[in-house]
Design an enzyme around this catalytic site. Structure first.
Site, PDB file in Angstrom:
ATOM      1  N   ARG A   1      10.109  -6.422  -5.840  1.00 17.70           N
ATOM      2  CA  ARG A   1       9.973  -5.884  -7.212  1.00 17.70           C
ATOM      3  C   ARG A   1      10.361  -6.829  -8.341  1.00 17.70           C
ATOM      4  NH1 ARG A   1       6.633  -2.059  -5.501  1.00 17.70           N
ATOM      5  NH2 ARG A   1       7.627  -0.302  -4.485  1.00 17.70           N
TER       6      ARG A   1
ATOM      7  N   ASN B   1       2.730  -7.885  -5.834  1.00 18.87           N
ATOM      8  CA  ASN B   1       2.401  -6.891  -6.873  1.00 18.87           C
ATOM      9  C   ASN B   1       3.587  -6.640  -7.793  1.00 18.87           C
ATOM     10  OD1 ASN B   1       3.833  -5.601  -4.825  1.00 18.87           O
ATOM     11  ND2 ASN B   1       2.871  -3.628  -5.187  1.00 18.87           N
TER      12      ASN B   1
ATOM     13  N   ASP C   1      -2.082  -6.447  -2.108  1.00 21.25           N
ATOM     14  CA  ASP C   1      -1.411  -5.262  -1.560  1.00 21.25           C
ATOM     15  C   ASP C   1      -0.999  -4.249  -2.626  1.00 21.25           C
ATOM     16  OD1 ASP C   1      -0.224  -3.571   0.373  1.00 21.25           O
ATOM     17  OD2 ASP C   1       1.727  -4.337  -0.205  1.00 21.25           O
TER      18      ASP C   1
ATOM     19  N   HIS D   1      -0.191  -2.404   7.387  1.00 25.86           N
ATOM     20  CA  HIS D   1       0.188  -0.996   7.612  1.00 25.86           C
ATOM     21  C   HIS D   1      -0.949  -0.095   8.096  1.00 25.86           C
ATOM     22  CE1 HIS D   1      -1.296  -1.100   3.534  1.00 25.86           C
ATOM     23  NE2 HIS D   1      -0.147  -1.403   2.991  1.00 25.86           N
TER      24      HIS D   1
ATOM     25  N   ASP E   1       6.968  -2.653   5.048  1.00 27.60           N
ATOM     26  CA  ASP E   1       6.420  -2.258   3.743  1.00 27.60           C
ATOM     27  C   ASP E   1       7.541  -1.679   2.874  1.00 27.60           C
ATOM     28  OD1 ASP E   1       4.788  -1.757   1.607  1.00 27.60           O
ATOM     29  OD2 ASP E   1       3.666  -0.118   2.552  1.00 27.60           O
TER      30      ASP E   1
ATOM     31  N   GLY F   1       5.660   4.938  -1.656  1.00 27.93           N
ATOM     32  CA  GLY F   1       6.502   3.904  -1.064  1.00 27.93           C
ATOM     33  C   GLY F   1       7.887   4.378  -0.679  1.00 27.93           C
TER      34      GLY F   1
END
Lengths: 433, 318, 184
Positions: free
Chosen positions: A72, A102, A160, A240, A313, A332
């Site tokens: 993050r 991301n 992703d 995933h 993930d 998530g």
């Protein structure tokens, strides 16, 4: 302290060792000197100056590596930072990881890669690699700066969180990136079919009145991406995987010699849609939890070797963001801290598979996938291993977890097993009392 | 105490979690409430001094008014908490709103929201009793209760009767809640609708028919029409409203068959004339639609009467 | 509601109740000879039974006596404090009470709160010219200034005792019982 650790030889006494492709644990003492494993064997004695660590009843295994982590940073520091994420990794027995791009802004240029690596250099206690975007801003339209990111050590390209919806763009990316030896990792989803879906489409989504994400949303994209890889000769890595049919497609394409690898997340092995009781948003992730049948099939696929790697993930979100209705909550859950313990609790302990599989799929193969050497516990090897205590338990309390977020189904749950000690290059990164 | 009673719950969120005893209690209790409506004084003091707040994130004048009348007839003070439906209202701000309502010492919150699960989320964060007035595609428990109550008025022995639900099963919370309550009461439920709007993963007790002919051969006692949201056509669930009416709607010709067979007609309202139901069918003598509206007030009174704010923390007994 | 170690004393048996009901009927007849009541209204559950019995006993002088029933649950002042929500019974007053003389029946008068609720409910139906109260047992301990007009049996009780009237119609046996919590 750490200097002392380097100097003082560490003698791990009486533990059992796990290794890939070794279904049976074997007893051995392990001597670590100057960051290296110098002796492994049942009759190895502790040098007089060594610190003796009693490993009776415990399991020593190579430290884990996670190729699918959302740290993050930058842009989402309220959810997670690279520093907290690396602490969380260590807390779970993971000593290396590949971050997803991301972030905000997205990691789609060599400059962004450099800035993330700089942050990691300054704040992470374990080595970190980052993946880069396939397309600029993950918008799916223009290719990101591929050569520059490659030059900074990016091993994987991925958008992703989103698929590359336009097959022409993905085709070009594959044709172009394969010459750099880059892996293209696919988050498989057909956006039109997913719509505003929040969970697996089926009987449970009907009952809860939640918009569904059908399995075909994932399967159609997975099929398409592998066929593109087959056609272009690129290496595609399917992230995933959640459905039995998707996994069977991969198995078939692998048989055809397509360069396809894939990963499975612990939560997709352990949980299914029936666990979404009471709209608990800590069971919301994308791709979603599927069915009990999928759980069983994915497990079998893992045992059969269809899945190259296990990856969590790890996707932190703040409690504030998750404390809302199921549709509005972000996708998530976190995973780094619970992965090894949950694999033990739900599978190894019950004899579904052995530690050798965990070592192979969550330590050795992930490293090989991105071109690193595995870290087996052998004489002359680097001392990068964990000591696991199967007789202790772990409660995933807010206090226990190092991640900045607590969005895990295991929150305040107690599982069997404990990551008791973590070493990297002979340095003790974690030691519990 | 000589009175026999039933332990109250704090919230009414869905039908699934109610047991048969609770459903029967609510249906039985709605009867005496309906009798009140023919008295000159329609009001009883049961909820005197209590505050009922209506919180409608989706506009629905009918349902809100029905709850308001129910609360008024129990002598509660009713206020509509004006929620701007034009602005995007997210889950987070709902919990903020709940804190505000908590500070206002609200005893009952009647909530409708476009997203499934919101009433449950609200219920977890307040001592007030929460009544779900419809959430997403999930549940509409008071609608289910009023439907069951209405069915019992024409068929006091409801077990074994057959109800055909027609329309958009996929997006209907009414279909979900009403089919569940009917199933719990031993009523057989089948559905009829376009394949795109009848999900295969529906409740297993619901058989699906693909055309009116087969459905009517099943000899239903009640045909329950669902409202067709006009945007479903734009989302390509069916080609056009007129095609829907022709294939799945209650046309004048089909009303005639209902009349011959003595089949009752229900609809949660408001109706889309000319879509799920032909204009003339509105005058069908076995239509229970207005009865449903009246019964809605009675079952909502029963629900308000039964629920007890703060029950979960205090425990039911004192 | 668990009832630990209640001792039970029968203060009136079946024959005793019959006698008391005859006495109650005749005292009502006596008092109303010149101005017969328009209706008997019984309070659920056993007040209804009592009203029916008195109606039966007075069938001869008043063959057309109307009978109403009253469920006072919605008028109770203690709804908040009940462990369970009471089942509602049919309040049935199929006649106009406006300007009428009404006799209200309950099997026991205790705190007076039930009667308070009944009066409130009754008045929501109209304005009777007069409401009187007939009970089988007055056990005292009033919390409100309400007194019965017709009483068959007066019992001196404490707050720790319970008076239980059982009728064949509602219970398996008949009698008036004094229950005492012996653990206290």
């Amino acid at each position: 302290m750490s200097d002392d650790n380097h100097r003082t030889p560490l003698f791990f006494k009486g533990g059992h060792l796990a290794a890939e492709d070794e279904p049976v644990l074997f007893s051995a003492n392990v001597l670590v000197e100057d960051g290296k494993i110098t002796r492994v064997g049942e009759d190895v004695e502790a040098p007089a100056n060594a610190r003796v660590i009693d490993c009776q009843g415990k399991v020593l295994m190579p430290a884990m590596y996670d190729v699918h982590v959302h740290a993050r940073e930058p842009g989402g520091e309220a959810k997670e930072t690279i520093a907290a994420c690396s602490d969380a990794a260590i807390n779970g027995g993971v000593t290396g990881m590949v971050l997803m791009p991301n972030t905000i802004p997205a990691i789609d240029s060599s400059a962004m890669v450099q800035s993330v690596l700089d942050i990691a250099e300054a704040s992470s206690r374990i080595p970190i690699l980052t993946s880069g975007c396939i397309t600029k801003g993950r918008a799916g339209k223009e290719l990101a700066g591929i050569a520059g990111m490659h030059a900074k050590g990016v091993p994987v390209l991925t958008d992703d969180g989103s698929p590359v919806s336009n097959p022409v763009v993905l085709r070009r990316a594959m044709e172009y990136a394969k010459d750099f030896g880059l892996i293209l990792a696919s988050h498989c989803e057909t956006m039109e079919l997913s719509g505003r879906g929040a969970m697996n489409e089926g009987a449970v989504s009907y009952r809860l009145g939640l918009p569904g994400i059908p399995a075909i949303s994932e399967e159609i994209c997975l099929d398409r991406d592998i066929r593109l890889a087959q056609y272009t000769g690129a290496h595609v890595h399917i992230q995933h995987v959640t459905t039995a049919r998707g996994m069977e497609a991969i198995r078939w394409f692998k048989g055809q010699g397509v360069k396809v690898t894939c990963e499975v997340a612990p939560h997709h092995l352990i949980f299914n849609e029936e666990d979404i009781q009471d709209y608990d948003t800590n069971y919301k992730m994308n791709p979603p939890l599927r069915t009990a049948h999928d759980n069983a099939e994915l497990l079998q696929g893992l045992i059969d070797g269809v899945f190259d790697v296990i990856a969590t993930d790890h996707a932190p979100h703040t409690e504030f963001e998750k404390k809302t209705d199921f549709v509005s909550a972000p996708f998530g859950i976190t995973g780094l801290e619970s992965a090894v313990i949950s694999l033990y609790h739900y599978f190894v302990k019950l004899g579904k598979f052995g530690w050798d599989l965990v070592v192979k799929r969550y330590s050795a193969e992930p490293r090989r996938l991105i071109g690193l050497d595995p870290v087996p516990i052998v004489e002359g090897g680097t001392a990068e291993f964990i000591v696991f205590d199967p007789n202790a338990t772990t409660t995933f309390s807010r206090d226990f977890m190092c991640s900045k977020s607590v969005n895990t189904p295991f929150l305040d749950q107690t599982l069997d097993g404990q990551v008791w000690m973590v070493l990297r290059e002979g340095e003790i990164l974690l030691e519990r009392n | 105490m000589t009175e026999e009673g039933l332990k109250p719950r704090k919230d009414l969120l869905d039908i699934e979690s109610l047991d048969l005893e609770e459903i029967e209690f609510l249906l039985k209790t709605a009867g005496p409430f309906k009798e009140l409506f023919s008295r000159s004084v329609k009001k009883v003091p049961a909820l005197r001094g209590k505050t009922v707040l209506t919180l409608f994130y989706e506009p629905s004048t009918r349902t809100r008014t029905s709850f308001e009348i129910a609360a008024n007839r129990l002598s509660a003070d009713v206020t509509n908490f004006g929620v701007s439906t034009s602005s995007v209202v997210k889950g987070e701000s709902i919990l903020d709103t709940v804190d505000t309502l908590q500070a206002m010492r609200t005893d009952y919150i009647v909530i409708r929201h476009g997203d499934s699960g919101i009433p449950g989320l609200v219920a977890k964060h307040t001592r007030a009793s929460v009544l779900n007035a419809g959430d997403g595609y999930h549940a509409h428990p008071t609608q289910a209760l009023l439907d069951a109550f209405t069915l019992r008025e024409v068929y006091p022995e409801s077990a074994g009767k057959r109800v055909l639900i027609v329309g958009d099963i996929l997006h209907s919370r009414v279909a979900r809640s009403t089919s569940i309550i009917l199933n719990k009461l031993g009523v057989e439920v089948s559905v009829l609708g376009p394949g795109s709007l009848v999900p295969p993963a529906r409740h297993t007790f619901m058989h699906a028919f693909t055309n009116w002919g087969d459905a009517l051969d099943w000899q239903p006692h009640v045909v329950y029409l669902l409202r067709v949201q006009l945007e479903r056509q734009q989302e390509q669930f069916f080609p056009s409203l007129s095609e829907y009416h022709g294939v799945y709607g209650l046309t004048n010709r089909r009303v005639e068959i209902l009349r011959q067979k003595g089949i009752y007609l229900m609809h949660p309202g408001p109706v889309n004339r000319g879509v799920e139901i032909a204009d003339d069918a509105m005058k069908y003598e076995r239509s229970l639609i207005n009865q449903q509206v009246e019964n809605g007030i009675a079952v909502r009174m029963a629900a308000l009467y039964w629920l007890r704010p703060g029950t979960d923390e205090r425990g039911g007994d004192s | 509601m668990n009832q630990p170690e209640l001792t039970q004393e029968c203060v009136l048996d079946e024959a005793g109740i019959s006698g008391k009901i005859r006495e109650l009927a005749s005292s009502i007849l006596e008092a109303c000879r010149d101005d017969p009541p328009a209706a008997f209204i019984g309070i659920y559950t056993r007040g209804v039974t009592l009203a029916q019995r008195i109606q039966e006993a007075l069938k001869e002088p008043w063959p057309d006596m109307q009978l109403g029933t009253l469920d006072i649950s919605l008028y109770r002042d203690d709804l908040d404090n009940l462990g369970s929500t009471p089942v509602l019974r049919h309040t049935d007053i199929p006649f106009d009470i406006e300007g009428a003389r009404i006799i209200l029946f309950d099997e026991v008068i205790f705190t007076g709160r039930t009667i308070r609720a009944a009066l409130h409910e009754l008045i929501d139906f109209g304005r009777p010219s007069r409401i009187e109260l007939a009970v089988l047992v007055d056990r005292g301990n009033r919390e409100l200034p309400i007194q019965p007009d017709y009483v068959a049996l007066t019992l001196d009780t404490t707050m720790r005792e319970y008076v239980k009237v059982r009728f064949q119609e509602n219970d398996d046996k008949e009698g008036v019982f004094l229950l005492r919590d012996s653990s206290k």
